[in-house]
Design a protein around this motif. Structure first.
Motif, PDB file in Angstrom:
ATOM      1  N   VAL A  89      35.651  44.174  35.044  1.00  0.00           N
ATOM      2  CA  VAL A  89      36.932  44.347  35.734  1.00  0.00           C
ATOM      3  C   VAL A  89      37.981  43.337  35.266  1.00  0.00           C
ATOM      4  N   PRO A  90      37.654  42.045  35.182  1.00  0.00           N
ATOM      5  CA  PRO A  90      38.691  41.096  34.740  1.00  0.00           C
ATOM      6  C   PRO A  90      39.216  41.380  33.330  1.00  0.00           C
ATOM      7  N   MET A  91      38.343  41.851  32.446  1.00  0.00           N
ATOM      8  CA  MET A  91      38.782  42.140  31.075  1.00  0.00           C
ATOM      9  C   MET A  91      39.754  43.319  31.057  1.00  0.00           C
ATOM     10  N   THR A  92      39.447  44.352  31.810  1.00  0.00           N
ATOM     11  CA  THR A  92      40.335  45.510  31.869  1.00  0.00           C
ATOM     12  C   THR A  92      41.654  45.125  32.537  1.00  0.00           C
ATOM     13  N   CYS A  93      41.576  44.312  33.573  1.00  0.00           N
ATOM     14  CA  CYS A  93      42.800  43.841  34.229  1.00  0.00           C
ATOM     15  C   CYS A  93      43.655  43.010  33.272  1.00  0.00           C
ATOM     16  N   GLY A  94      43.016  42.236  32.427  1.00  0.00           N
ATOM     17  CA  GLY A  94      43.749  41.459  31.429  1.00  0.00           C
ATOM     18  C   GLY A  94      44.489  42.357  30.458  1.00  0.00           C
ATOM     19  N   ALA A 123      43.663  52.642  31.319  1.00  0.00           N
ATOM     20  CA  ALA A 123      42.953  51.444  31.782  1.00  0.00           C
ATOM     21  C   ALA A 123      42.690  51.494  33.284  1.00  0.00           C
ATOM     22  N   ILE A 124      43.612  52.063  34.036  1.00  0.00           N
ATOM     23  CA  ILE A 124      43.407  52.166  35.487  1.00  0.00           C
ATOM     24  C   ILE A 124      42.213  53.073  35.784  1.00  0.00           C
ATOM     25  N   VAL A 125      42.098  54.167  35.066  1.00  0.00           N
ATOM     26  CA  VAL A 125      40.933  55.049  35.244  1.00  0.00           C
ATOM     27  C   VAL A 125      39.647  54.277  34.925  1.00  0.00           C
TER      28      VAL A 125
END
Length: 146
Positions: A89-94, A123-125
């Motif tokens: 999750v943190p990587m995608t949020c980045g 990325a949200i998906v």
């Protein structure tokens, strides 16, 4: 608990891919009562509420094409997800944070706003799927503890 294909849930495998166990174990050590784990449960519950609210905000800001707000939301969720020990999750949020600043995955190369919006939508998906994996891990972890 079983996954959709009726395969037993593998906590060890999930821990390897979903959770940074060093961070999660530090949180577990902070709990005063090892029997009920109320501290860590409350952290996870608070994170869950934040994640659901942030996902709704992301959907709204994506529809409004508000790149700056999407970047801020990515930054916020990146920090809170890392604090409970999530890996993906943190990587995608980045990446969402970078796209909101009109930068590529690495945060270096410039991209145009239409490209940024498309990448954020994708990325949200992905983010919601990664969160679902983490949520399943937490549910299984706390059910196994009960």
């Amino acid at each position: 608990m079983s996954t959709a294909d009726s395969t037993p849930y593998d906590m060890e495998k999930a821990a390897e891919s979903v959770i940074n166990m060093a961070t999660f174990e530090q949180l577990l050590e902070m709990d005063d009562d090892e029997d009920d784990l109320e501290f860590i449960k409350s952290l996870v519950d608070t994170f869950h509420e934040q994640a659901m609210s942030t996902f709704a905000d992301m959907d709204t800001k994506l529809a409004a094409k508000d790149l700056d707000a999407l970047s801020r939301l990515g930054h916020f969720l990146k920090g809170s997800s890392a604090s409970v020990g999530l890996r993906k999750v943190p990587m995608t949020c980045g990446r969402i944070q970078n796209y909101g600043h009109l930068k590529d995955d690495s945060g270096v190369k410039a991209i145009v706003d239409t490209d940024a919006l498309q990448r954020i939508a994708e990325a949200i998906v992905q983010l919601k799927g990664e969160y679902a994996e983490a949520d399943e891990f937490f549910k299984n972890f706390f059910d196994a503890d009960a």
